[in-house]
Scaffold this active site. Structure first.
Site, short mmCIF file in Angstrom:
data_model
loop_
_atom_site.label_atom_id
_atom_site.label_comp_id
_atom_site.label_asym_id
_atom_site.label_seq_id
_atom_site.Cartn_x
_atom_site.Cartn_y
_atom_site.Cartn_z
N ASP A 270 -4.04 12.74 3.29
CA ASP A 270 -3.83 11.91 4.46
C ASP A 270 -2.23 11.66 4.79
OD1 ASP A 270 -5.66 8.66 5.26
OD2 ASP A 270 -4.59 10.10 6.49
C1 GLC Z 1 -4.64 8.02 9.21
C2 GLC Z 1 -5.84 7.68 8.50
C3 GLC Z 1 -6.80 8.84 8.54
C4 GLC Z 1 -6.50 9.69 9.70
C5 GLC Z 1 -5.16 10.54 9.44
C6 GLC Z 1 -4.86 11.12 10.49
O1 GLC Z 1 -3.53 7.23 8.54
O2 GLC Z 1 -5.68 7.00 7.20
O3 GLC Z 1 -8.19 8.45 8.47
O4 GLC Z 1 -7.47 10.85 9.66
O5 GLC Z 1 -4.17 9.35 9.24
O6 GLC Z 1 -4.73 10.50 11.87
#
Ligand code: GLC
Length: 744
Positions: A270
C-alpha cells in the site's frame, strides 16, 4: 507472448532494469520536463541522485484520463530500452464515471449478481479509458463503525464478504481461464491483506491483534475467495498484525498468501507502506525495510524510493535476494503479459469507442443497485408517500450533489441526481408541491480545518445557523410531510475518517428537534459511510431510510422508493449500535459462561451492561419492506446425520401484504459445543426472492459439512460431532424457527 518469452526478456534485463519494474510512481514523474524531475519529485521522494532511471519504472498510480495515459505510455516506450510497457493502476473502487452505491451499501442488497454487473461496468469504463488495474475490491471485515473505511468494506459477515469478493473479481476480470484478461476487462487487486478493518479502538492505521480463530474463520476467507476467483493482484495492509507489519510479514505473505492460499500473482505494497516499516518500529533503516519487504515477497514498492535505492546493493551481497528480485520481476512482467500489453501497450485504446462511459444503461444499473441497497429501518405507515400533498425537503442532503462517497475519486459530482431532483421528477405524477431548505450544515465552520486538504471542499453557507433554521421552519410549517435528509459529509468517512462520536451533528439534531415541534410527519433519510448512532432520534421521526452514499442516480432511487414504485428490500450488512459504548459490536459473537437469563434479566452476575441493553439498535440482516412476509411450515428432513451426509431444512414464505416485494431468507447455524467455541449464530446461506401479494414459496437449504465445519486451532477445516442448531430467519435476531441437528 508465451511465458518462455518472459524468461528470455528477464535474462536480457540488467539488475537495475528489473528493480525498476518493482517501482510504482505517480504521473508527476512523467510530465514532459525531465530536467526538473530529478530535482523535483525524485528528490522529494528520496531517490539517490543519478541512481535511478524513471524510464525503468514498472507502473503508474492514479493517472485516470486517456490522453495522459497515452502520452505517458508513448513517451515512456520511446525511452525504455526493453520496450516494456507501463501498467496504469488506479483506485476505482465502486465505479469509474458511473458511480455505484458504496460497497457497504451494495452488500445490503444481498444481490451479488447485480454487484457483479456493477463490477463489469466498472471494468468496461476503465478499459475504455486505458486503465489496466483497479485497486478493488476491498474486503476487510469490519465490526467497528468508528473506523472511516467501513464505507469501502462489504461489512461484518464473512459469507457476504466472500460473495462480494468473488463477484467483484469476476465482474472486473471476467472468468479468468487461461490467465489472459479479455477485452473490456481489467485486472483486479484485492485489499488490504490482511485484517486492516480491525484497528485498535477504530482508529485509522491502528494496530490489529487477532487470534488464529478470528483470522481463519472470519477475516481471511474474503481475501481467499478473491484468490480462488483468480485475482491478479493483492495489496498489503498498512497495519501491524499481531505485532508484525503486513508489508514485511513473511508468515502472512509467504506462508499464508502464497503457500496456503496458492496466490502466484503480484503483491503490491500500500502507499509508502514499505518506507513506513521504520515508522512501525519494525526496521531501523530503509535498507532493512527493503530486505524485509522483498523477503516477504512484496513485488511492487508504491510511491517510495526504498526498492530503487537499496535492492541492487542487497542483491550484490546476497544471491538469494537477486533470485527474489527475479521472481518479483517475473510476476510483474507476467501481469503485463496477461493484459496483452506486449502486443498492444494501449489495449485498443485508439479504436475503443467511449460509448459506454456513463451511458443510460450503466446509470440504470447503478440506480437498480441503489434501490436494492437503501435500507428501510423504520416506517409507521407514512411510506410510501401519498399523492396530493405538500412536501418540504429539508437538510444538508436535500439537494447535495457531493454524495458519492470518499472513494469515488474518478466520479463527477455534477452527474449526481439529488434527492430533491428525484422528487421533483415525480411532482406532477404525484400532484405534490415541493418546498426546500438547507436547514443546517454538516459541521460548524470552525470544524472544517479538521479535514486537512479537504477543508476547501466544504461550502460556507450564505445564511447563519439561525437563519438556516428559521427558513426551514418557515418552509415546512405549511407542508404535510417533511423529507429530512441529513447525515455525515463524505469527508467524515473514508480513509483517515475515524470518529469517536457517531451521532448526528448538533446542528442537525437541533434542526430535527425544531421541525418536530411543527407536528408534521417526518421521513428521515440518512446519507452516511457508516452506521450512525440513531437511538436518540428514532422516536422523533415516522420513517427512516438509510441511503448510505447511493451513487449517481441516488436521488431517483430514493424517489422511486418514497413513491412506492420500488418496494425496499435491503438488509443490513453491518450492525447498528445503540451507542459507541457497545462497539465493537456484531451479530456473530461468542456467548459467555453467564449469558443473560431472559427470565431474570437484571441478575447482577450475568454478561450485560448495567446502563443499556446488549442488543444493537438494528441488527445484521435487518431491513423492512412495504409488505409483510409470513414464515411458516419450518421443516427439517431429519435430526441426525453423519458428517458425510446432509439434511434439508425448508420453510414457507408468504407475501401476506398488498404489495409485491423482495425478501432475503437467511440460514444461520449455531454449533452448540466445539473445541473452539463458535458464535451464537453464523450466516451460512441465504436466498433473495420476489413474491407477489398472496404468493407463497417454499425455500429449502441443504445442510452439509461445508456449512457445519470451521477452522480449528491447527488451522484444519473440521466438522465436530455433536449438537447444532439450524435457524431460518428474517434477520440475525429472529429466533422463531430453530431445529436441532445431531452430527454422529
Ligand atoms: C491508499 C489506500 C489504498 C489505495 C492506495 C492507492 O492509501 O490505503 O486503499 O489503493 O493508497 O491510492
Amino acid at each position: 507472448m508465451e511465458r518462455i518469452e518472459i524468461e528470455k526478456l528477464l535474462h536480457k534485463m540488467t539488475l537495475k532494469e528489473k528493480i525498476g519494474q518493482l517501482v510504482q510512481l505517480t504521473g508527476d514523474f512523467f510530465n514532459d520536463q525531465p530536467e526538473i524531475i530529478e530535482t523535483g519529485p525524485m528528490k522529494k521522494l528520496g531517490f539517490l541522485e543519478g541512481q535511478y532511471d524513471i524510464y525503468n519504472t514498472g507502473s503508474i498510480l492514479n493517472i485516470v484520463n486517456t490522453s495522459e495515459i497515452k502520452d505517458i505510455q508513448r513517451n515512456y516506450l520511446e525511452k525504455n530500452k526493453n520496450k516494456i510497457p507501463l501498467l496504469f493502476m488506479a483506485d476505482v473502487i465502486y465505479g469509474y464515471k458511473t458511480i455505484f452505491p458504496i460497497p457497504l451499501a451494495q452488500t445490503c442488497s444481498w444481490n451479488f449478481e447485480m454487484i457483479e454487473s456493477s463490477a463489469a461496468i466498472l471494468a468496461k469504463e476503465c478499459y475504455e479509458t486505458g486503465l489496466h488495474v483497479t485497486f478493488s475490491p476491498m474486503v476487510d471485515i469490519v465490526r467497528d463503525p468508528r473506523w472511516g473505511r467501513v464505507m469501502e468494506s462489504p461489512g461484518e459477515d464473512t459469507l457476504l464478504a466472500k460473495k462480494y469478493s468473488e463477484s467483484m473479481v469476476k465482474g472486473i476480470q471476467g472468468e479468468v481461464s487461461e490467465d489472459v484478461i479479455p477485452e473490456h476487462k481489467i485486472a483486479s487487486c484485492v485489499k488490504h491483506f490482511a485484517a486492516y478493518g480491525a484497528p485498535r479502538a477504530g482508529i485509522e492505521y491502528g494496530a490489529v491483534e487477532l487470534s488464529n480463530d478470528s483470522l481463519n474463520n472470519y477475516y481471511l476467507p474474503g481475501y481467499r475467495s478473491a484468490i480462488d476467483a483468480g485475482v491478479k493482484m493483492v495489496m498489503t495492509a498498512f497495519n501491524t498484525l499481531n505485532g508484525v507489519p503486513c508489508t514485511g510479514n513473511q508468515w502472512l505473505n509467504q506462508t499464508v498468501l502464497r503457500e496456503k492460499f496458492g496466490f502466484s500473482g503480484v503483491l503490491i505494497a500500500d502507499y509508502a507502506a514499505i518506507e513506513e516499516l521504520k515508522s512501525h518500529g519494525y526496521t531501523e533503516t530503509d535498507i532493512q525495510s527493503a530486505l524485509k519487504a522483498i523477503e516477504s515477497t512484496v513485488d511492487i514498492d508504491m510511491k517510495t524510493s526504498v526498492y530503487a535505492n537499496h535492492l541492487a546493493m542487497l542483491a550484490q551481497k546476497n544471491p538469494v535476494i537477486e533470485q527474489l528480485i527475479n521472481q518479483a520481476t517475473t510476476r510483474v512482467l507476467q501481469l503485463k503479459n496477461d493484459l496483452g500489453l506486449f502486443e498492444d501497450p494501449y489495449r485498443n485504446i485508439e479504436t475503443t469507442r467511449k460509448s459506454s462511459i456513463l451511458s443510460a444503461e450503466h446509470r440504470q444499473t447503478s440506480q437498480k443497485l441503489a434501490e436494492e441497497s437503501i435500507v428501510l429501518l423504520k416506517n409507521n405507515g407514512v411510506l410510501p408517500l401519498k399523492q396530493d400533498q405538500a412536501l418540504s425537503v429539508v437538510g444538508p442532503y436535500g439537494d447535495e450533489k457531493n454524495a458519492l462517497g470518499f472513494w469515488a475519486i474518478t466520479g463527477d459530482i455534477e452527474e449526481t441526481i439529488t434527492l430533491k431532483e428525484g422528487l421533483v421528477e415525480k411532482k406532477d405524477k404525484m400532484n405534490w408541491t415541493i418546498n426546500s431548505s438547507l436547514g443546517a450544515t454538516f459541521l460548524d465552520e470552525s470544524e472544517y480545518q479538521l479535514f486537512g486538504k479537504y477543508e476547501r471542499m466544504f461550502e460556507k453557507p450564505h445564511l447563519s445557523d439561525e437563519e438556516l433554521l428559521s427558513d426551514a421552519i418557515e418552509k415546512s410549517k405549511h407542508s404535510d410531510t417533511i423529507i429530512l435528509a441529513m447525515g455525515e459529509s463524505v469527508y467524515q468517512s473514508g480513509e483517515a475518517g475515524s470518529r469517536t462520536s457517531l451521532s448526528l451533528h448538533p446542528n442537525q439534531l437541533r434542526l430535527l428537534k425544531n421541525l418536530k415541534k411543527l407536528n408534521k410527519k417526518i421521513v428521515l433519510i440518512l446519507f452516511s459511510g457508516r452506521p450512525l448512532i440513531l437511538e436518540e432520534i428514532v422516536d422523533d421521526v415516522d420513517a427512516i431510510l438509510y441511503a448510505w452514499y447511493p451513487g449517481n442516480n441516488g436521488g431517483m432511487a430514493l424517489a422511486n422508493i418514497l413513491t412506492g414504485e420500488v418496494n425496499p428490500s435491503a438488509k443490513l450488512s453491518m450492525t447498528f449500535p445503540r451507542s459507541v459504548g457497545q462497539i465493537p459490536i456484531h451479530y456473530n459473537i461468542n456467548t459467555t459462561g453467564r449469558a443473560i437469563d431472559k427470565g431474570n434479566p437484571y441478575h447482577r452476575f450475568s454478561s450485560r451492561y448495567i446502563d443499556a441493553p446488549n442488543e444493537p439498535l438494528y441488527s445484521f440482516g435487518y431491513g423492512l419492506s412495504y409488505t409483510n412476509f409470513t414464515y411458516s411450515e419450518f421443516r427439517i428432513s431429519k435430526n441426525r446425520m453423519s458428517e458425510e451426509e446432509s439434511v434439508v431444512v425448508s420453510i414457507q414464505v408468504e407475501n401476506s401484504g398488498s404489495l409485491k416485494g423482495k425478501e432475503v431468507v437467511q440460514l444461520y447455524i449455531n454449533d452448540v459445543s466445539s473445541s473452539i467455541v463458535r458464535p451464537v449464530r453464523e450466516l451460512k446461506d441465504f436466498v433473495k426472492i420476489e413474491l407477489a401479494p398472496g404468493e407463497k414459496r417454499t425455500i429449502a437449504f441443504v445442510i452439509d459439512k461445508e456449512k457445519l465445519g470451521y477452522y480449528n486451532e491447527i488451522d484444519n477445516f473440521v466438522i465436530e460431532k455433536g449438537l447444532f442448531e439450524i435457524i431460518i430467519a428474517k434477520d440475525s435476531q429472529d429466533d422463531r424457527f430453530v431445529e436441532k441437528l445431531y452430527v454422529e
